[in-house]
Scaffold this active site. Structure first.
Site, PDB file in Angstrom:
ATOM      1  N   TYR A 146     -45.752 -28.862   3.772  1.00  0.00           N
ATOM      2  CA  TYR A 146     -46.877 -28.326   4.704  1.00  0.00           C
ATOM      3  C   TYR A 146     -46.966 -29.033   6.024  1.00  0.00           C
ATOM      4  CZ  TYR A 146     -51.883 -27.689   6.055  1.00  0.00           C
ATOM      5  OH  TYR A 146     -52.971 -27.690   6.609  1.00  0.00           O
ATOM      6  N   ASP A 231     -50.646 -32.721  -5.073  1.00  0.00           N
ATOM      7  CA  ASP A 231     -51.648 -31.847  -4.597  1.00  0.00           C
ATOM      8  C   ASP A 231     -51.441 -30.581  -5.254  1.00  0.00           C
ATOM      9  OD1 ASP A 231     -52.741 -30.000  -3.062  1.00  0.00           O
ATOM     10  OD2 ASP A 231     -52.450 -30.734  -1.114  1.00  0.00           O
ATOM     11  N   ILE A 233     -53.553 -27.765  -5.034  1.00  0.00           N
ATOM     12  CA  ILE A 233     -54.270 -26.680  -4.608  1.00  0.00           C
ATOM     13  C   ILE A 233     -54.008 -25.319  -5.005  1.00  0.00           C
ATOM     14  CG2 ILE A 233     -53.021 -26.638  -2.331  1.00  0.00           C
ATOM     15  CD1 ILE A 233     -55.902 -26.542  -0.958  1.00  0.00           C
ATOM     16  N   LYS A 272     -57.720 -21.851  -1.977  1.00  0.00           N
ATOM     17  CA  LYS A 272     -56.577 -21.046  -2.347  1.00  0.00           C
ATOM     18  C   LYS A 272     -56.970 -20.211  -3.560  1.00  0.00           C
ATOM     19  CE  LYS A 272     -54.632 -22.967   1.199  1.00  0.00           C
ATOM     20  NZ  LYS A 272     -54.637 -22.477   2.312  1.00  0.00           N
TER      21      LYS A 272
END
Length: 475
Positions: A146, A231, A233, A272
């Site tokens: 990202y 992570d 998410i 998300k």
């Protein structure tokens, strides 16, 4: 004037000049609107989940007390409006911990006392880095990753990122060789490695990290004596096999569990999975008491508002709603994902096989004029300025191979997605026609692309697009 400001305020390390963010800026100058601006740029660079907003709005209409600061018909406005400590509302932390477990099939449980609330995953990741590393130390991240991590993990912390180079030859899986090579590169630069950060499911790959990769990562950080940040998410966006495996689940069966328990940390957010990024509701989960304590103190710089916590605790405590939401969200994501893949196939474009996320990792190497990163940027400019699609080039994700792009599909209507695929198909066909003409005549027909501009839905009707023909000399 700059002399009166700090070095941090005047440095250019915020990465806003990345093609990832520049594409957003071009979109904002000329956004697509079905009625007001049908020739505008369609935003396909935003990983936002808008597919289940009707479920959220339906719940709100059926539970007006939650948004009106009422509980059991009594006002709780004063309680919510007055000072709250940075530990967060117990009701919200309990509900969030339960929701995290539900999203992982209840195969692992989360202790709300080990949760630290943060203003989204951005804040959670930066706070963790502040807790785990000093300026000049390093984290290892598998590529592609990202683009925002260059800002979130480095800008204020002073920590370096060392890429773990992954390849399309094995579907961009993390390998032991790549891990060791990244670690050696850091050491050669005299950088102390403090941990590895992975996004699972992966952004931008749109697929889950395999159980074998997780086990390998656990062995690696155990051997090196470093941390692992997972992570997660996108944990609730997995819509097809293989099932999502949280690092917390992999940890339960790891032989050296006690050795690494305090060095495993999870980042999560409702941005998300629940599709509410504006609520800025994120969290850190850690078994390390020192990390939890330090992160909780730091969270005072980025709290989740009490009214947000109040509303979300009511919503997430409704088990009937959460179970239905999780199931329907996955169903709609799969349907939308399949629509995108079908549209890409019609355009002669392939994508990495994926099972999660709000995007696809798309292979456009065959459309490159040259197999270079310069060729990738030129192709990206054409797609943004001429085709009218803001997609994100692989270079901004630190991909080591030119020609890969991330395309998002959950932040728009089905009709807009269909239009975007029509535009992309027309463009891909024009590229192939130009190449065919070049091969048959031995000459390049420079006018073919400008002719395509007038043949395929992009007349110069705005200031941004008005200079497209003049810009062709840049390509």
């Amino acid at each position: 004037m700059e002399k009166l400001l700090s070095t941090k305020a005047t440095c250019d390390s915020h990465v806003q000049d990345s093609s990832y963010f520049l594409g957003w800026q071009e979109y904002e100058k000329n956004p697509y609107d079905e009625i007001l601006n049908p020739k505008g740029i369609i935003q396909m660079g935003l990983a936002e989940n808008q597919l289940c907003f009707d479920l959220l709005e339906s719940w709100l209409s059926e539970h007006p007390d939650a948004a009106a600061f009422k509980q059991e018909n009594a006002s709780v406005f004063k309680e919510i409006a007055l000072f709250q400590d940075y530990y967060g509302l117990p009701a919200f932390k309990n509900a969030l911990a339960e929701f995290m477990s539900e999203n992982r099939g209840n195969r692992v449980r989360f202790d709300p006392n080990k949760l630290v609330l943060t203003a989204g995953a951005t804040s959670a990741n930066e706070t963790l880095v502040f807790c785990l590393a000093n300026p000049g130390e390093a984290l290892l991240l598998p590529t592609p990753y990202y683009p925002g991590f260059d800002r979130d993990l480095k800008w204020r912390t002073g920590v370096e990122i060392i890429p773990i180079h992954c390849s399309s030859s094995n579907g961009f899986q993390i390998t032991k060789t790549a891990l060791e090579q990244a670690h050696r590169r850091a050491r050669k630069r005299n950088l102390k490695v403090k941990g590895v950060l992975v996004t699972n499911p992966s952004n931008p790959l749109g697929k889950t990290v395999s159980r074998s990769e997780l086990d390998m990562l656990l062995r690696f950080i155990s051997a090196k004596g470093i941390h692992l940040i997972s992570d997660e998410i996108y944990a609730g966006t997995v819509f097809a096999p293989p099932a999502f495996v949280s690092i917390a689940e992999a940890l339960m069966e790891f032989n050296d569990r006690d050795k690494v328990l305090n060095r495993i940390h999870i980042v999560y957010s409702l941005s998300k999975d629940l599709g509410v990024p504006g609520f800025r509701a994120g969290a850190i989960y850690s078994n390390n008491d020192f990390v939890v304590s330090a992160a909780t103190k730091m969270s005072s710089f980025g709290l989740v508002s009490s009214q947000t916590q109040h509303l979300l605790s009511a919503m997430l405590s409704d088990k009937k709603f959460t179970r239905n939401y999780i199931e329907e969200n996955r169903k709609r994501l799969e349907e939308r994902h399949n629509k995108l893949v079908m549209g890409l196939e019609k355009a002669g474009i392939g994508a990495l096989e994926s099972n999660a996320g709000l995007f696809c990792w798309v292979d456009m190497r065959h459309l490159l004029a040259s197999n270079t990163f310069e060729g990738e940027i030129k192709l990206w400019k054409k797609i943004v300025y001429e085709v009218g699609l803001n997609i994100s080039p692989g270079t901004s994700f630190h991909c080591t191979e030119p020609g890969w792009f991330r395309i998002c599909y959950a932040n728009m209507s089905q009709e807009t997605l269909t239009l975007s695929m029509q535009r992309l198909k027309a463009f891909a066909e024009s590229v192939e026609r130009t190449r065919t003409c070049t091969k048959s005549t031995g000459k390049s027909k420079k006018m073919s692309l400008s002719k395509w501009l007038f043949d395929y839905c992009l007349p110069c009707t705005t200031s941004t697009f008005g200079c497209r023909v003049n810009m062709l000399s840049d390509f």
